[in-house]
Scaffold this active site. Structure first.
Site, PDB file in Angstrom:
ATOM      1  N   GLY A 103       0.957  -1.240   0.060  1.00 43.85           N
ATOM      2  CA  GLY A 103      -0.397  -0.243   0.360  1.00 43.85           C
ATOM      3  C   GLY A 103       0.970   1.032   0.532  1.00 43.85           C
ATOM      4  N   ARG A 114      -0.652  -2.181  -6.666  1.00 43.72           N
ATOM      5  CA  ARG A 114      -0.403  -2.274  -8.083  1.00 43.72           C
ATOM      6  C   ARG A 114      -0.040  -1.632  -9.236  1.00 43.72           C
ATOM      7  NH1 ARG A 114      -6.194   0.264  -8.339  1.00 43.72           N
ATOM      8  NH2 ARG A 114      -6.453   0.850  -6.137  1.00 43.72           N
ATOM      9  N   ASP A 165       0.488  -7.383  -7.374  1.00 41.53           N
ATOM     10  CA  ASP A 165      -1.173  -8.082  -7.858  1.00 41.53           C
ATOM     11  C   ASP A 165      -0.974  -8.680  -5.950  1.00 41.53           C
ATOM     12  OD1 ASP A 165      -3.254  -8.884  -7.034  1.00 41.53           O
ATOM     13  OD2 ASP A 165      -3.751  -8.867  -9.781  1.00 41.53           O
ATOM     14  N   ASP A 205      -3.071   0.951  16.202  1.00 43.87           N
ATOM     15  CA  ASP A 205      -3.984   1.947  16.951  1.00 43.87           C
ATOM     16  C   ASP A 205      -3.421   3.209  16.944  1.00 43.87           C
ATOM     17  OD1 ASP A 205      -5.461   3.026  18.500  1.00 43.87           O
ATOM     18  OD2 ASP A 205      -7.030   1.078  19.346  1.00 43.87           O
ATOM     19  N   HIS A 206      -3.063   3.903  16.064  1.00 45.28           N
ATOM     20  CA  HIS A 206      -2.443   5.376  16.809  1.00 45.28           C
ATOM     21  C   HIS A 206      -2.903   6.374  18.088  1.00 45.28           C
ATOM     22  CE1 HIS A 206      -5.772   7.539  14.778  1.00 45.28           C
ATOM     23  NE2 HIS A 206      -4.672   8.831  14.654  1.00 45.28           N
ATOM     24  N   HIS A 230     -10.118   2.900  19.601  1.00 45.45           N
ATOM     25  CA  HIS A 230      -9.123   3.761  20.389  1.00 45.45           C
ATOM     26  C   HIS A 230      -9.772   4.129  21.853  1.00 45.45           C
ATOM     27  CE1 HIS A 230      -7.488   4.667  16.625  1.00 45.45           C
ATOM     28  NE2 HIS A 230      -8.937   5.132  16.532  1.00 45.45           N
ATOM     29  N   LYS A 283     -18.273  13.434  15.187  1.00 45.12           N
ATOM     30  CA  LYS A 283     -17.706  14.680  13.866  1.00 45.12           C
ATOM     31  C   LYS A 283     -18.602  15.968  13.656  1.00 45.12           C
ATOM     32  CE  LYS A 283     -14.961  10.991  11.176  1.00 45.12           C
ATOM     33  NZ  LYS A 283     -13.611  11.604  11.315  1.00 45.12           N
TER      34      LYS A 283
HETATM   35  C1  BG6 Z   1      -8.981   7.554  12.922  1.00 47.11           C
HETATM   36  C2  BG6 Z   1     -10.887   7.187  11.837  1.00 47.11           C
HETATM   37  O1  BG6 Z   1      -8.649   6.711  13.548  1.00 47.11           O
HETATM   38  O2  BG6 Z   1      -9.001   8.332  13.693  1.00 47.11           O
HETATM   39  C3  BG6 Z   1     -11.017   9.207  11.879  1.00 47.11           C
HETATM   40  O3  BG6 Z   1     -10.758   6.362  11.155  1.00 47.11           O
HETATM   41  C4  BG6 Z   1     -10.449   9.850  12.877  1.00 47.11           C
HETATM   42  O4  BG6 Z   1     -12.282   8.737  11.614  1.00 47.11           O
HETATM   43  C5  BG6 Z   1      -8.662   9.340  13.408  1.00 47.11           C
HETATM   44  O5  BG6 Z   1     -10.662  11.483  11.921  1.00 47.11           O
HETATM   45  C6  BG6 Z   1      -8.847  10.437  14.476  1.00 47.11           C
HETATM   46  O6  BG6 Z   1      -7.537  11.090  14.623  1.00 47.11           O
HETATM   47  P1  BG6 Z   1      -7.007  11.671  14.944  1.00 47.11           P
HETATM   48  O7  BG6 Z   1      -5.413  11.015  15.631  1.00 47.11           O
HETATM   49  O8  BG6 Z   1      -7.014  12.858  13.863  1.00 47.11           O
HETATM   50  O9  BG6 Z   1      -7.768  12.450  16.873  1.00 47.11           O
END
Ligand code: BG6
Length: 489
Positions: free
Chosen positions: A12, A46, A85, A178-179, A241, A337
């Site tokens: 990706g 790809r 691919d 999970d950022h 999250h 949102k």
């Molecule tokens: C992502 C979601 O995991 O987190 C998004 O898919 C969201 O919809 C985003 O906007 C928010 O992340 P952050 O770091 O900007 O708070």
């Protein structure tokens, strides 16, 4: 810093995430010397791109990170591109040959990170083929799999995906991103709790009245309607999250500060979360979708969103733990949102003193406030504690004062971004800030119950306006319990 040796095979490579987050994060690691001479990236997708074009793309994506052109050029020279691919088995041998070649060239000692950042329906296929087509290094190096969200869309699909992954990789080789777990102040939850007697001693249902977690976003769905409309806020933000944040807030003290011990406690916490039946799910969770106001578009009028979409863009809920520490203390969560502002925070609301000796109802003055510990996650980083103190007027009246620590904006700017931390953790083999399978499974089991109810009940959408804090039902959820959100407009 210790230089980490590894090949990173990125599936990706042209994707939005790679360009916006992954290349800049890798550059930061390179700049600081966490990766330097002994690393190489094979980007694949790809598209037909050659190494030169790929390096141009990488260069562009990191240009704003530094004015050191030589450093950027050196960084970009470690990137190679292979058109691929993922369903065509013959392509994997090209990847394998390239990987072997680069391993020798950069002396990578057989260390390999496979980073899958593409449409989720390919996660399983890629993992399977990595193994079956011989891409795992079989000498002394490590093999690690990094997998982006979403991890399934319910428990069943998540389990299926996990079974596929576990055919090729062991649990300790799988890094589920999970950022939020890479965010500075989320990582700080453990420091605040377990580094301070004054908090941890009171961190239970005897002294805490309720806990509030807010992940508010100002932006709408932007150009992600295709994904978002099939997901909704519950899957997009709550299952991953919010559940991760809640587990860090609720868990017992880990035996040691290391990944296996921390995960064990998080899993225990999540498993003691009460999984709701239909009646509980419909009273304890509310959803919303934004309508139009002024110039702004309603969710149903966003590009790519069906006019009759019932996808929620807002969720608020009450979570209950059935365990000794938390029984009777609710955790309220909300996310949405098009809300008033972008802010992520946790408010821990302590109980008021059982007896308020300062209360003079006849004067209408001096009722004690609850102590509130607020953890500011974003955009401000820091925390504050509201305490009651005597005010300096004649007579005796108390008033709440705020003890506050806010990170200055320079330090906040210099704080490593989540992906820089997380990629570094992968290279170190530290799984602390990644979601383990049992955590993901418990979170889905909880969320699936809410979804089940919502899928059969017709919502009254739209029900909140952009710039607000969501539908009134979110306030009613707390009012019913004689409480209110600490953060209000
Ligand atoms: C992502 C979601 O995991 O987190 C998004 O898919 C969201 O919809 C985003 O906007 C928010 O992340 P952050 O770091 O900007 O708070």
């Amino acid at each position: 810093p210790t230089e980490r040796r590894s090949l990173i095979m990125l599936f990706g490579a042209n994707g939005d995430l790679a360009v916006r987050k992954l290349y800049p994060a890798m550059f930061k690691l390179f700049e600081k010397g966490n990766i330097r001479d002994h690393f190489a990236v094979i980007g694949s997708s790809r598209y037909k791109v050659d190494d030169a074009k790929y390096r141009d793309m990488v260069t562009k994506s990191v240009e704003k990170e530094s004015s050191n052109k030589k450093m950027i050029a050196n960084f970009a020279s470690h990137f190679y591109f292979v058109t691929h691919d993922v369903t065509d088995l013959s392509h994997y041998s090209v990847l394998k040959d390239k990987a072997d070649e680069l391993d020798k060239k950069y002396k990578l000692e057989g260390n390999r990170v496979f980073y899958i950042s593409m449409a989720p329906n390919f996660f399983g296929t890629v993992a399977k083929n990595i193994k079956n087509q011989g891409l795992l290094s079989n000498n002394s190096g490590f093999n690690r799999l990094v997998i982006e969200k979403p991890f399934g869309r319910d428990f069943e699909s998540a389990k299926e995906l996990n079974d596929e992954l576990s055919n090729a990789f062991e649990e300790n080789q799988i890094f589920r991103i999970d950022h939020y777990l890479g965010k500075e102040m989320i990582q700080n939850i453990e420091a605040i709790r377990f580094g301070n007697t004054i908090f941890e001693a009171l961190w239970n249902n005897r002294y805490i009245d309720n806990v509030q977690v807010t992940l508010a976003e100002k932006l709408g769905v932007e150009e992600r309607a295709g994904y978002y409309d099939n997901s909704g806020a519950l899957r997009d933000m709550v299952q991953n999250h919010i559940m991760q944040i809640v587990s860090l807030l609720a868990m017992e003290q880990p035996v040691a500060f290391k990944d296996t011990d921390i995960r064990a406690e998080k899993v225990k916490a999540l498993r003691s979360l009460r999984v709701y039946n239909v009646a509980e799910a419909s009273t304890n969770f509310v959803r919303g979708q934004y309508g139009a106001v002024g110039e702004s578009k309603a969710y149903r009028n966003e590009d790519g969103v069906p006019k009759d979409s019932n996808t929620e863009t807002f969720v608020a809920g009450k979570l209950l733990f059935d365990n000794y520490r938390w029984s009777g203390t609710p955790f309220y969560i909300r996310t949405g949102k098009e809300l008033a502002d972008k802010f992520t925070r946790v408010d821990v609301v302590f109980k008021k003193p059982l007896v308020d000796i300062f209360s003079f109802p006849q004067s209408g003055k001096a009722l004690l406030n609850a102590n509130v510990l607020t953890i500011y996650i974003e955009p401000t980083q820091g925390f504050s504690l509201v305490v009651n103190a005597k005010n300096s007027e004649q007579g005796f009246h108390t008033e709440p004062v705020n003890l506050e620590f806010l990170e200055d904006s320079k330090r906040t700017k210099e704080t490593p971004q989540p992906y820089e931390r997380l990629i570094h953790d992968v290279l170190k083999g530290d799984g602390t800030n990644f979601a383990s399978w049992p955590e993901v499974a418990s979170a889905w089991k909880f969320v699936d119950q809410i979804r089940r109810v919502w899928d059969i009940q017709q919502p009254m959408f739209p029900n909140y306006i952009p710039g607000s804090m969501g539908p009134v039902s979110a306030d009613e959820l707390l009012a019913r319990d004689h409480r209110e959100w600490i953060y209000k407009l």
